[in-house]
Scaffold this motif. Structure first.
Motif, PDB file in Angstrom:
ATOM      1  N   GLY A   1      14.525   4.673  -1.268  1.00  0.00           N
ATOM      2  CA  GLY A   1      15.330   3.853  -0.372  1.00  0.00           C
ATOM      3  C   GLY A   1      15.684   4.512   0.931  1.00  0.00           C
ATOM      4  N   LEU A   2      14.943   5.564   1.343  1.00  0.00           N
ATOM      5  CA  LEU A   2      15.251   6.272   2.581  1.00  0.00           C
ATOM      6  C   LEU A   2      14.234   5.996   3.687  1.00  0.00           C
ATOM      7  CD1 LEU A   2      16.430   9.735   1.194  1.00  0.00           C
ATOM      8  CD2 LEU A   2      17.844   7.924   2.176  1.00  0.00           C
ATOM      9  N   PHE A   3      13.236   5.179   3.405  1.00  0.00           N
ATOM     10  CA  PHE A   3      12.272   4.708   4.392  1.00  0.00           C
ATOM     11  C   PHE A   3      12.020   3.236   4.089  1.00  0.00           C
ATOM     12  CE2 PHE A   3       9.376   8.010   6.667  1.00  0.00           C
ATOM     13  CZ  PHE A   3      10.478   8.536   7.302  1.00  0.00           C
ATOM     14  N   PRO A   4      11.383   2.497   4.986  1.00  0.00           N
ATOM     15  CA  PRO A   4      11.084   1.091   4.702  1.00  0.00           C
ATOM     16  C   PRO A   4      10.399   0.912   3.353  1.00  0.00           C
ATOM     17  CG  PRO A   4      10.592   1.586   6.982  1.00  0.00           C
ATOM     18  CD  PRO A   4      10.952   2.888   6.346  1.00  0.00           C
ATOM     19  N   GLN A   5      10.851  -0.051   2.586  1.00  0.00           N
ATOM     20  CA  GLN A   5      10.394  -0.233   1.221  1.00  0.00           C
ATOM     21  C   GLN A   5       8.895  -0.480   1.126  1.00  0.00           C
ATOM     22  OE1 GLN A   5      12.424   0.328  -1.278  1.00  0.00           O
ATOM     23  NE2 GLN A   5      10.763   0.054  -2.754  1.00  0.00           N
ATOM     24  N   ALA A   6       8.293  -1.037   2.165  1.00  0.00           N
ATOM     25  CA  ALA A   6       6.855  -1.319   2.134  1.00  0.00           C
ATOM     26  C   ALA A   6       6.031  -0.051   1.920  1.00  0.00           C
ATOM     27  CB  ALA A   6       6.427  -1.997   3.439  1.00  0.00           C
TER      28      ALA A   6
END
Length: 467
Positions: free
Chosen positions: A331-336
């Motif tokens: 959850g620390l970067f875009p989920q994609a």
């Protein structure tokens, strides 16, 4: 059913990732520069051995962390666990935007530079343009080298999307091939080179900058560039079979193998060539091969460098893409970026995203300057990760540790101190470039705070009942 990364790297594949990403182009280039600094071939050999020991010290620390925390993301996982989510985010931010991407771009461009040995027209300009910035005209140009390096990044990234077993097999095959090339250089050089070991006592009478210790330190910097890459296996720990056993073995075996090869290759260099010959060239490997293989020697080394660089590039793409994947999963970067391919079980978004950033750097043509920034930023985290061993030993004494760092606490402490000295020395020599590097690394702090606020707002929005 949740899709997981496949454990497709056995001991040989994991060792190949270590050795394959360490052996790049530097071993073919830097020995002459080192001789200019330290003065004698014997001292050059000592520097290579010492730098190998320092790299092994770092690998021993990483082996403990890799066996205790065998998860994809490597250093990101260790930093997150030891220092909290902000440090983990800063690491991923730096790697994704600067360190790993510029390193990949540099390696790819180096491959094309050696390919131009056979196809000189690759260096030709294929496009010219002009950009106006605040009334000033800026000339733009695109060469075949830039286009080709970007194409190499895209090609190998596509291969990595097809599965870790395929990319791991490629890594094993090409690492074996580059070791065969180096072995031929060593064996034929020592057997057919008609040289002399008496040259090892020769003194170039070079001016030792700041004395012998300072000269050794400066030469060690060059050697450490060649050893860089031993940390990459930690980034794909989640895909190593039996990681508690294979992670430490692969890191130790790979580091020792590379150190042994580097020392032997330099023995061959200085046996075949006189120290004066070495001082007169920047392509010591090509000159040594030409001495005992004739005019075909240059082509032989060029092919060897191409093989070496190809394997290094593949290993860097394989390992680097797991960092944004691991951060997105947490959850620390875009989920994609945490998306896995349903068929191949690989980070099907993180790999192309990394290829996009690295491709932009490759097209920019500024890979040499950016590579310096990449090395500096990487060593900041090498020191922090190794120091994290002390933090986790104290904070989590019950954490299962199938392998414990040999020589603890002395070995990791020595590595941290020497890494700090290396960073200070590098910053003192290239302050203007590295101030920019530190600023970009520091920009990850406001980026983290903004991301954290966004995540909190999203959670609050989910909890808030509709009116």
């Amino acid at each position: 059913m949740r899709i997981e990364l496949v454990k497709g790297l056995g001991l040989y594949g994991a060792t190949s990732v270590v050795a394959g990403t360490m052996i790049g182009t530097a071993i073919f280039l830097v020995s002459s520069d080192m001789l200019r600094v330290v003065g004698t071939p014997l001292r050059v050999i000592v520097v290579w051995a010492v730098a190998g020991i320092l790299s092994l010290f770092g690998a021993l620390g990483y082996a403990e962390l890799g066996a205790a925390l065998p998860e994809a993301g490597g250093e990101y996982v260790y930093l997150h666990r030891a220092y909290g989510p902000m440090m983990g985010f800063l690491y991923g931010w730096t790697q994704f935007l600067v360190a790993k991407s510029t390193s990949i771009a540099s390696i790819a461009t180096g491959f094309l530079l050696y390919l131009a040995y056979f196809f000189p027209h690759l260096a030709d300009v294929v496009w010219l343009g002009q950009l106006s910035v605040r009334g000033h005209a800026v000339a733009l140009r695109l060469t075949g080298l830039q286009v080709g390096s970007t194409a190499m990044i895209l090609l190998l990234s596509a291969l990595n999307v097809l599965g870790v077993r395929r990319s791991g097999s490629v890594q094993t095959v090409f690492t074996a091939a580059k070791l065969v090339v180096l072995a031929v250089l060593i064996v034929l050089g020592l057997a057919l080179g008609h040289g002399s070991f008496a040259s090892f006592a020769w003194n170039a009478r070079a001016e030792l900058h700041g004395g012998v210790i300072a000269a050794f330190g400066l030469a060690t910097v060059s050697a450490l560039w060649a050893y860089d890459g031993w940390n990459n296996l930690s980034m794909v720990a989640g895909e190593v079979e039996h990681p508690q056993r294979n992670m430490p073995r692969a890191l130790i075996y790979g580091s020792l193998l590379v150190a042994g090869v580097y020392v032997l290759v330099n023995l061959a260099y200085f046996y075949v060539l006189t120290p004066s010959d070495v001082l007169a060239t920047h392509t010591v490997a090509a000159d040594a091969a030409r001495r005992f293989l004739g005019h075909a020697g240059g082509a032989f080394v060029a092919v060897g460098v191409l093989i070496s660089t190809f394997a290094t590039l593949n290993g860097s793409i394989l390992s680097g893409s797991r960092i944004p994947y691991a951060q997105a999963r947490d959850g620390l970067f875009p989920q994609a970026l945490a998306t896995l391919n349903q068929r191949f079980h690989t980070p099907t978004v993180a790999i192309p995203a990394q290829a996009f950033v690295a491709g932009l750097f490759a097209l920019s043509g500024e890979y040499r300057t950016l590579y310096t920034k990449a090395i500096f930023s990487e060593w900041v985290f090498y020191a922090l990760v190794t120091a994290g061993i002390f933090v986790l030993r104290r904070r989590e004494p019950q954490l299962p540790r199938p392998y414990r760092t040999w020589g603890y606490p002395l070995v990791p402490a020595i590595f941290v101190v020497l890494a700090a000295l290396f960073l200070a020395s590098t910053f003192a020599e290239q302050r203007s470039d590295l101030l920019w590097c530190l600023a970009l690394m520091g920009s990850g702090i406001p980026a983290y705070l903004l991301w954290k606020r966004r995540r909190r707002s999203e959670k609050d929005g989910v909890r808030e009942p509709r009116s």
